[in-house]
Design an enzyme around this catalytic site. Structure first.
Site, PDB file in Angstrom:
ATOM      1  N   GLU A 175      84.384   9.941  99.214  1.00 43.82           N
ATOM      2  CA  GLU A 175      85.720   9.363  98.965  1.00 43.82           C
ATOM      3  C   GLU A 175      86.270   8.543 100.120  1.00 43.82           C
ATOM      4  OE1 GLU A 175      88.251  12.632  97.809  1.00 43.82           O
ATOM      5  OE2 GLU A 175      87.127  12.997  95.962  1.00 43.82           O
ATOM      6  N   ASN A 217      79.394   9.390  97.726  1.00 39.35           N
ATOM      7  CA  ASN A 217      79.960  10.021  96.526  1.00 39.35           C
ATOM      8  C   ASN A 217      81.456   9.694  96.431  1.00 39.35           C
ATOM      9  OD1 ASN A 217      79.473  12.049  94.384  1.00 39.35           O
ATOM     10  ND2 ASN A 217      80.908  13.342  95.525  1.00 39.35           N
ATOM     11  N   HIS A 253      85.425  12.375  87.355  1.00 41.15           N
ATOM     12  CA  HIS A 253      86.573  13.194  86.948  1.00 41.15           C
ATOM     13  C   HIS A 253      87.379  12.341  85.968  1.00 41.15           C
ATOM     14  CE1 HIS A 253      85.667  16.396  89.672  1.00 41.15           C
ATOM     15  NE2 HIS A 253      85.630  15.566  90.698  1.00 41.15           N
ATOM     16  N   GLU A 283      80.229  15.234  89.446  1.00 35.27           N
ATOM     17  CA  GLU A 283      81.322  16.217  89.319  1.00 35.27           C
ATOM     18  C   GLU A 283      82.013  16.068  87.966  1.00 35.27           C
ATOM     19  OE1 GLU A 283      83.955  16.059  92.722  1.00 35.27           O
ATOM     20  OE2 GLU A 283      82.310  15.696  94.108  1.00 35.27           O
ATOM     21  N   ASP A 285      83.961  16.111  84.755  1.00 35.61           N
ATOM     22  CA  ASP A 285      84.857  16.919  83.920  1.00 35.61           C
ATOM     23  C   ASP A 285      85.806  15.956  83.216  1.00 35.61           C
ATOM     24  OD1 ASP A 285      86.742  16.393  85.983  1.00 35.61           O
ATOM     25  OD2 ASP A 285      86.687  18.435  86.758  1.00 35.61           O
TER      26      ASP A 285
HETATM   27  C1  XIL Z   1      87.617  20.620  94.618  1.00 38.90           C
HETATM   28  C2  XIL Z   1      87.283  22.078  94.340  1.00 38.90           C
HETATM   29  O1  XIL Z   1      86.740  22.212  93.065  1.00 38.90           O
HETATM   30  C3  XIL Z   1      88.522  22.931  94.480  1.00 38.90           C
HETATM   31  O2  XIL Z   1      88.206  24.309  94.356  1.00 38.90           O
HETATM   32  C4  XIL Z   1      89.185  22.675  95.835  1.00 38.90           C
HETATM   33  O3  XIL Z   1      90.372  23.401  95.915  1.00 38.90           O
HETATM   34  C5  XIL Z   1      89.454  21.195  96.003  1.00 38.90           C
HETATM   35  O4  XIL Z   1      88.239  20.476  95.867  1.00 38.90           O
HETATM   36  N1  XIL Z   1      86.250  15.697  94.620  1.00 38.90           N
HETATM   37  C6  XIL Z   1      85.308  16.396  95.326  1.00 38.90           C
HETATM   38  C7  XIL Z   1      85.272  17.873  95.217  1.00 38.90           C
HETATM   39  O5  XIL Z   1      84.427  15.782  95.941  1.00 38.90           O
HETATM   40  O6  XIL Z   1      84.819  18.469  96.415  1.00 38.90           O
HETATM   41  C8  XIL Z   1      86.597  18.445  94.824  1.00 38.90           C
HETATM   42  O7  XIL Z   1      86.444  19.853  94.617  1.00 38.90           O
HETATM   43  C9  XIL Z   1      87.124  17.763  93.593  1.00 38.90           C
HETATM   44  C10 XIL Z   1      87.318  16.283  93.866  1.00 38.90           C
END
Ligand code: XIL
Length: 382
Positions: A175, A217, A253, A283, A285
């Site tokens: 990020e 990422n 996401h 990741e 969702d």
């Molecule tokens: C999130 C976790 O799932 C949570 O438990 C934590 O509180 C915050 O981070 N991008 C990422 C992940 O790269 O590491 C993040 O994970 C979600 C967003």
């Protein structure tokens, strides 16, 4: 709860029990003896379909203790997942909470479960502005460039050395960009500049574990934008300086209501793959405005199907990880108030309609065009 029972009904009505016909299929590796998502993914030519998970201590939720055995069964034993990522335990906050003191307890829990259950491990994340140990970006620190360079080198060296040989991939930088393609403000970009800290991170990582793929990422890379262009430029820049970068992770996401189309996903993935790096959805969702209902669950199904379908259709997209699989352990409700139900298993372990959307995508039921005609779909071996 009323919502929950409605959800269960919806889920049961629309989702065939794909693992009911398990057990007879052999030959695709230990983790896919059942016809779970990983089995379908491997048939579709991907390396894995995985789910991130937290170390048990960190995912504890009062009142959910009774769910843990079932959770562990699905996570580790069902054959649904061939890969995992520790959602928290390898982050800077946990691994180097004070300068020079390293702690791998949380990360090791997931890494050893992964090993024990023959899951591929994606490792996450080395240099990130968030969940950073407070000592690194405290306003009183005032690091010189040299000090911050050695802090980054020491952190990456210690963490990657500890996990050497265990990681299929490392998210080296996470990020670093804003939506408009400029570098995000952080201690790293402020003291060293975006180009320099990223180059330093990848250069350092490249010398430590030759087998681990090194990824950049980020989120919002799922359709072409100023941000995807910035990441493409970064990849080319590292390549032109002969600094190893092997992959781009698209966090994915997503939101059900404003999901990318299949063709947008394809265009974004191709934009990275054509640079010669591999791509993974790291990741995935798809959150909903709660409560869940038939409409937003159908949108969610489409969103999952588009994302996974695009990965299947573009050579170079190697795998998909969902960010946990069980709604009560999702990060979404805590971070996006009013949103939730982002994963594939409801509170009562019935499956979202989107589960079937993922199966459809993995069995080549999507066909993108992207203005240039159908993509070369990977072979589905029946
Ligand atoms: C999130 C976790 O799932 C949570 O438990 C934590 O509180 C915050 O981070 N991008 C990422 C992940 O790269 O590491 C993040 O994970 C979600 C967003």
């Amino acid at each position: 709860m009323q919502t929950k029972s409605l959800l269960s009904l919806l889920a049961l009505a629309s989702v065939p029990l794909a693992s009911a016909d398990n057990g007879n299929e052999k030959g695709s590796g230990k983790s896919c003896s059942h016809k779970g998502l990983d089995w379908y993914a491997k048939k579709a030519g991907l390396k894995y379909f995985g789910a991130a998970t937290d170390s048990p201590g960190q995912r504890e939720r009062a009142g959910l203790e009774a769910a843990y055995p079932k959770y562990d069964e699905i996570m580790w034993k069902s054959g649904e997942f061939g890969q995992t990522t520790p959602t928290n335990g390898q982050k800077w906050l946990f691994t180097e909470p004070t300068q020079g003191t390293f702690n791998f307890t949380e990360g090791d829990i997931v890494a050893s479960l992964a090993h024990q259950h023959h899951k591929l491990l994606r490792c996450h994340a080395l240099v990130w502005h968030s969940q950073l140990a407070p000592w690194v970006d405290s306003s009183s620190a005032n690091w010189t460039k040299d000090e911050l360079r050695s802090i980054i080198i020491s952190h990456i060296t210690n963490v990657m050395t500890h996990y050497k040989g265990q990681c299929y991939a490392w998210d080296v930088v996470n990020e670093a960009f804003n939506e408009d393609g400029t570098y995000r403000e952080s201690v790293f970009s402020t003291v060293l500049g975006g180009d320099e800290f990223i180059e330093l991170a990848f250069k350092t990582a490249s010398e430590l574990d030759p087998k681990a793929k090194l990824y950049y990422n980020d989120y919002n890379l799922e359709s072409p934008s100023a941000k995807t262009e910035a990441v493409r430029k970064l990849v080319r820049q590292l390549q032109s300086k002969k600094i190893r970068i092997d992959g781009v992770g698209l966090q994915a996401h997503l939101t059900a209501e404003s999901r990318p189309t299949l063709d947008e996903h394809i265009a974004a993935i191709e934009g990275f793959a054509e640079l010669g790096v591999e791509v993974a959805l790291t990741e995935l969702d798809v959150r909903l405005a709660m409560p869940a209902n038939a409409t937003n669950l159908a949108q969610q199904k489409e969103a999952y199907k588009n994302a996974v379908g695009a990965c299947v259709q573009v050579e170079g997209c190697i795998g998909v990880t969902i960010w946990d699989f069980y709604d009560p352990f999702s990060w979404v409700p805590a971070v996006f108030p009013g949103e939730g139900a982002a994963l594939l298993w409801f509170d009562d372990f019935s499956r979202h309609p989107a589960y079937e959307g993922v199966v459809e995508a993995l069995t080549n039921k999507t066909q993108g065009h992207n203005g240039k005609g159908p993509r070369g779909a990977k072979r589905w071996v029946a």
